[in-house]
Design a protein around this motif. Structure first.
Motif, short mmCIF file in Angstrom:
data_model
loop_
_atom_site.label_atom_id
_atom_site.label_comp_id
_atom_site.label_asym_id
_atom_site.label_seq_id
_atom_site.Cartn_x
_atom_site.Cartn_y
_atom_site.Cartn_z
N LYS A 100 0.82 -1.22 0.00
CA LYS A 100 0.00 0.00 0.00
C LYS A 100 0.86 1.27 0.00
N THR A 101 1.86 1.28 -0.87
CA THR A 101 2.77 2.42 -0.96
C THR A 101 2.96 2.81 -2.42
N ILE A 102 2.70 4.07 -2.74
CA ILE A 102 2.81 4.61 -4.09
C ILE A 102 4.11 5.42 -4.19
N ILE A 103 4.80 5.28 -5.31
CA ILE A 103 6.10 5.93 -5.52
C ILE A 103 5.93 7.18 -6.39
N PRO A 104 6.63 8.27 -6.09
CA PRO A 104 6.53 9.47 -6.94
C PRO A 104 6.83 9.16 -8.40
N THR A 105 6.20 9.91 -9.30
CA THR A 105 6.46 9.74 -10.72
C THR A 105 6.48 11.10 -11.39
N ASN A 106 6.70 11.12 -12.70
CA ASN A 106 6.70 12.36 -13.48
C ASN A 106 5.75 12.17 -14.66
N PRO A 107 4.49 12.59 -14.51
CA PRO A 107 3.50 12.35 -15.57
C PRO A 107 3.88 12.97 -16.92
N GLY A 108 4.53 14.14 -16.90
CA GLY A 108 4.89 14.79 -18.16
C GLY A 108 5.89 13.99 -18.96
N VAL A 109 6.91 13.46 -18.29
CA VAL A 109 7.90 12.64 -18.99
C VAL A 109 7.26 11.34 -19.46
N MET A 110 6.42 10.75 -18.63
CA MET A 110 5.76 9.50 -19.03
C MET A 110 4.88 9.73 -20.27
N LYS A 111 4.19 10.86 -20.31
CA LYS A 111 3.38 11.19 -21.48
C LYS A 111 4.24 11.32 -22.73
N LYS A 112 5.38 12.01 -22.60
CA LYS A 112 6.27 12.17 -23.74
C LYS A 112 6.85 10.82 -24.17
N PHE A 113 7.10 9.94 -23.22
CA PHE A 113 7.56 8.60 -23.57
C PHE A 113 6.51 7.89 -24.42
N LEU A 114 5.25 7.95 -24.01
CA LEU A 114 4.20 7.25 -24.75
C LEU A 114 4.03 7.84 -26.15
N LEU A 115 4.03 9.17 -26.24
CA LEU A 115 3.94 9.83 -27.55
C LEU A 115 5.14 9.47 -28.42
N GLY A 116 6.32 9.41 -27.81
CA GLY A 116 7.52 9.04 -28.55
C GLY A 116 7.45 7.62 -29.05
N LEU A 117 6.96 6.70 -28.23
CA LEU A 117 6.82 5.30 -28.66
C LEU A 117 5.84 5.19 -29.83
N GLN A 118 4.75 5.95 -29.75
CA GLN A 118 3.79 5.92 -30.84
C GLN A 118 4.42 6.43 -32.15
N ALA A 119 5.19 7.51 -32.04
CA ALA A 119 5.83 8.07 -33.23
C ALA A 119 6.83 7.08 -33.85
N LYS A 120 7.64 6.44 -33.03
CA LYS A 120 8.61 5.46 -33.54
C LYS A 120 7.91 4.26 -34.15
N GLN A 121 6.83 3.83 -33.51
CA GLN A 121 6.07 2.69 -34.03
C GLN A 121 5.56 2.99 -35.44
N GLN A 122 5.03 4.20 -35.63
CA GLN A 122 4.48 4.57 -36.93
C GLN A 122 5.58 4.80 -37.97
N GLU A 123 6.64 5.49 -37.58
CA GLU A 123 7.73 5.79 -38.51
C GLU A 123 8.42 4.52 -39.01
N ARG A 124 8.60 3.56 -38.11
CA ARG A 124 9.40 2.36 -38.43
C ARG A 124 8.55 1.13 -38.64
N GLU A 125 7.22 1.32 -38.64
CA GLU A 125 6.28 0.23 -38.86
C GLU A 125 6.57 -0.94 -37.93
N LEU A 126 6.74 -0.62 -36.66
CA LEU A 126 6.96 -1.65 -35.66
C LEU A 126 5.63 -2.32 -35.30
N ASP A 127 5.62 -3.62 -35.31
CA ASP A 127 4.38 -4.36 -35.07
C ASP A 127 4.16 -4.53 -33.56
N TYR A 128 3.95 -3.41 -32.90
CA TYR A 128 3.76 -3.38 -31.46
C TYR A 128 2.58 -2.50 -31.11
N GLU A 129 1.85 -2.91 -30.08
CA GLU A 129 0.82 -2.05 -29.50
C GLU A 129 1.50 -1.06 -28.56
#
Length: 268
Positions: A100-129
């Motif tokens: 029952k313990t939550i660890i600090p995070t950085n939502p802005g960086v996590m959001k940029k990570f997800l957007l970045g993964l989506q961009a790479k997936q589309q640019e390189r046609e990676l067969d990943y969700e």
């Protein structure tokens, strides 16, 4: 200064680490961790640990304002997935961390990570969700922490193209200073489709997320931890994904005094 951690016992972690070392210039800082030099690229540090990532509490003494674990994701379905998530435990700590313990995070960086993964997936046609994952597992740290992962089987963990995409996403976005509206998300499945859509399509940044199967464990203290550790301004509910806990969650969130939104209203 942000810090990337590679876990030697983890196959995907070492695959991504190899891509980092091959494609970016690193210098030794003169500091060691577990007998191996800590490396630096501009204002990003990189270190290895001999400890499996979810149990790597030993990273705690290292000076940093953000810890990013490069890692693997495993699922029974075995669907190829590139994901990112915050850490902590809504209930019993079965994979590192503390009950029952939550660890600090950085939502802005996590959001940029997800957007970045989506961009790479589309640019390189990676067969990943591309997906967020809800808050789960350790280690127990006091600094903002994010996991970014390749899943969901040994085939994907060894995929050098996917590992390079993850390495580049981390290096391009780990220093993000862009401001978003930070939120806590409640409801849905472990792979929270509604929150992933919000992350990819809007200016909202999800921090900690509690899925439907953990909502019975949610109480005032845990919710306050999640809000604080996400630096959250709002709470977002996947209303249909709250299951039988709708009334309990409604009462908990209303007591916070924070604005509460439903995911459908954001995605209109």
């Amino acid at each position: 200064m942000p810090l990337i951690i590679a876990s030697k016992p983890n196959q995907a972690s070492m695959n991504i680490a190899s891509r980092l070392l091959e494609n970016f210039e690193w210098s030794e800082t003169g500091k060691d961790f577990e007998g191996e030099p800590i490396r630096q690229h501009k204002n990003i540090e990189f270190a290895f640990t001999e400890t499996l990532h979810v149990f790597a509490d030993n990273v705690e003494p290292l000076e940093t304002d953000l810890v990013v674990f490069i890692s693997s994701h495993k699922s029974e379905a075995g669907k190829p997935t590139l994901s990112t998530h915050p850490i902590g435990n809504w209930g019993k700590a079965e994979l590192g961390g503390k009950d029952k313990t939550i660890i600090p995070t950085n939502p802005g960086v996590m959001k940029k990570f997800l957007l970045g993964l989506q961009a790479k997936q589309q640019e390189r046609e990676l067969d990943y969700e591309i997906s967020l994952e809800c808050t789960h597992h350790g280690p127990l740290l006091s600094k903002p922490t994010i996991f970014i992962e390749i899943g969901s089987s040994p085939k994907e963990w060894a995929d050098e193209k996917a590992a390079l995409a993850v390495a580049e996403v981390v290096m391009e976005n780990i220093r993000n200073q862009e401001k978003f509206t930070n939120c806590v998300g409640l409801g849905g499945q472990h792979y929270p489709h509604e929150f992933t859509k919000i992350e990819l399509r809007t200016d909202y940044a999800l921090g900690h997320m509690c899925p439907k199967h953990n909502l019975a464990k949610l109480d005032t203290e845990l919710l306050q931890q999640a809000i604080k550790c996400s630096v959250a301004e709002k709470i977002v509910l996947d209303w249909k994904g709250l299951g039988p806990q709708k009334q309990q969650v409604k009462e908990l969130v209303e007591a916070t005094g924070i604005e509460v939104l439903r995911s459908k209203s954001i995605l209109k």
